[in-house]
Design a protein around this motif. Structure first.
Motif, PDB file in Angstrom:
ATOM      1  N   ARG A 336       0.831  -1.203   0.000  1.00 51.06           N
ATOM      2  CA  ARG A 336       0.000   0.000   0.000  1.00 51.06           C
ATOM      3  C   ARG A 336       0.867   1.256   0.000  1.00 51.06           C
ATOM      4  O   ARG A 336       1.846   1.354   0.735  1.00 51.06           O
ATOM      5  CB  ARG A 336      -0.920  -0.015   1.225  1.00 51.06           C
ATOM      6  N   VAL A 337       0.499   2.240  -0.825  1.00 53.50           N
ATOM      7  CA  VAL A 337       1.319   3.443  -0.995  1.00 53.50           C
ATOM      8  C   VAL A 337       0.448   4.684  -0.832  1.00 53.50           C
ATOM      9  O   VAL A 337      -0.699   4.721  -1.291  1.00 53.50           O
ATOM     10  CB  VAL A 337       1.979   3.465  -2.391  1.00 53.50           C
ATOM     11  N   ASN A 338       1.005   5.702  -0.178  1.00 51.91           N
ATOM     12  CA  ASN A 338       0.398   7.032  -0.154  1.00 51.91           C
ATOM     13  C   ASN A 338       1.316   7.960  -0.946  1.00 51.91           C
ATOM     14  O   ASN A 338       2.413   8.286  -0.499  1.00 51.91           O
ATOM     15  CB  ASN A 338       0.236   7.536   1.284  1.00 51.91           C
ATOM     16  N   LEU A 339       0.876   8.356  -2.135  1.00 50.48           N
ATOM     17  CA  LEU A 339       1.711   9.178  -3.005  1.00 50.48           C
ATOM     18  C   LEU A 339       2.004  10.540  -2.394  1.00 50.48           C
ATOM     19  O   LEU A 339       3.079  11.107  -2.599  1.00 50.48           O
ATOM     20  CB  LEU A 339       1.034   9.349  -4.366  1.00 50.48           C
ATOM     21  N   ASN A 340       1.058  11.090  -1.615  1.00 50.52           N
ATOM     22  CA  ASN A 340       1.305  12.377  -0.957  1.00 50.52           C
ATOM     23  C   ASN A 340       2.500  12.286  -0.016  1.00 50.52           C
ATOM     24  O   ASN A 340       3.337  13.187   0.042  1.00 50.52           O
ATOM     25  CB  ASN A 340       0.072  12.813  -0.166  1.00 50.52           C
TER      26      ASN A 340
END
Length: 352
Positions: A336-340
């Motif tokens: 899971r990735v949070n680009l922000n």
């Protein structure tokens, strides 16, 4: 049987014969060519030879066909045609042999079939009624089935090579994006369809509306050749989205007129401590408008929501990309990735 009844049967037979002949003329063989990769719904798509781009023009109720590479392989930017379709076209899908394009018309509740070759090239040769507000549309690897997500109906329409809706899958929610696996063989029935539910839903027994961890996203999945009910895959909230917020104004230690301390991290903590002034913020996946399969993972870019106060752009809105294991049919939180958060962690480029 009455004359009207006979007329209705005759009309249906004529419709089936005509539509079957029309589609067959422009898409003669479902196995003539296959996709090299998994397919997905998109508003702009290229033909297999990378020469044409086909894009849905939502505001003008049309589809544009643009040549981006000429016969000699040189870059080009020639608009070959603009074709009127239904109201508010959203997504476009092309059959593996580039013979026809399918366009979901959101306001019309239809799918337009556009011939890309033959005597009726660049014309709508068939209009197929589907559900209410169709959006995502995708085709199986060998072109035998077209899947259409009906956003308002909470269903998915299944269209076969003759242009007939042969099944309707009941999902609930608001289906949006579609992605279909591709194992590389000549059989479509063993492939799996993934459909995103656009809006997140409340977590049963969770904290409720208005909390960063109050909702979860849903991806529905079912096998192309199966008849069982679709399986639900949950995408949970991120406990820490990588950003902090000052909750001082929401704690009774520093606000005598506070209506509720429900958003105070610790009512007994010193109001100047980092527990209050730098409270980690969470977010849940929401607005799942896209989906793409790479390898054994389905990636679902979305606009994550962190509704807890204070109201700040980098706190309340996150660019999340959860990953679903397409074999195990569950979220892999490790991917899971949070680009922000990644942007915030980038180093400043050196000054020249």
């Amino acid at each position: 049987m009455t004359r009207n009844g006979l007329n209705r049967i005759a009309s249906k037979m004529v419709f089936a014969l005509v539509t079957g002949a029309m589609v067959a003329a422009y898409a003669p063989n479902a196995l003539a060519q296959t996709f090299p990769d998994p397919s997905r719904s998109t508003s702009i798509v290229m033909t297999s030879d990378d020469r044409w781009v086909i894009v849905a023009n939502r505001e003008s109720d049309s589809v544009s066909i643009i040549q981006v590479r000429d016969e000699g392989g040189q870059d080009d930017n020639t608009k070959l045609a603009e074709i009127g379709v239904g109201d508010e076209p959203r997504y476009v899908a092309i059959r593996p042999d580039d013979s026809v394009a399918f366009v979901s018309n959101s306001a019309s509740g239809t799918v337009s079939v556009i011939a890309l070759s033959g005597p009726s090239a660049f014309q709508v040769v068939l209009t197929i009624p589907v559900g209410t507000e169709p959006r995502g549309i995708a085709i199986t690897p060998n072109g035998s089935r077209v899947y259409v997500a009906n956003h308002t109906d909470g269903t998915v329409s299944v269209i076969d090579t003759s242009g007939q809706v042969i099944a309707t899958r009941e999902l609930g929610g608001n289906p949006s994006a579609i992605a279909i696996t591709n194992d590389g063989d000549q059989e479509d029935t063993d492939e799996r369809v993934f459909v995103t539910q656009f809006y997140a839903e409340l977590i049963p027994g969770g904290p409720g509306e208005g909390f960063d961890d109050g909702k979860q996203a849903i991806v529905h999945t079912f096998q192309v050749g199966g008849t069982d009910s679709a399986q639900r895959i949950t995408l949970g909230p991120l406990p820490d989205a990588g950003f902090t917020a000052d909750r001082t104004a929401f704690c009774p230690q520093s606000n005598d007129n506070l209506h509720s301390d429900i958003f105070c991290p610790d009512v007994d903590a010193d109001p100047t401590s980092s527990t209050i002034t730098a409270d980690p913020q969470g977010a849940y996946p929401n607005q799942l408008q896209a989906a793409v399969i790479r390898g054994n993972f389905l990636y679902v870019p979305n606009i994550g929501a962190g509704p807890e106060p204070p109201v700040r752009f980098n706190v309340n809105v996150q660019a999340l990309v959860p990953a679903v294991d397409t074999v195990g049919l569950s979220e892999n939180v490790g991917f899971r990735v949070n680009l922000n958060r990644q942007v915030a962690q980038e180093t400043q480029p050196s000054q020249i």
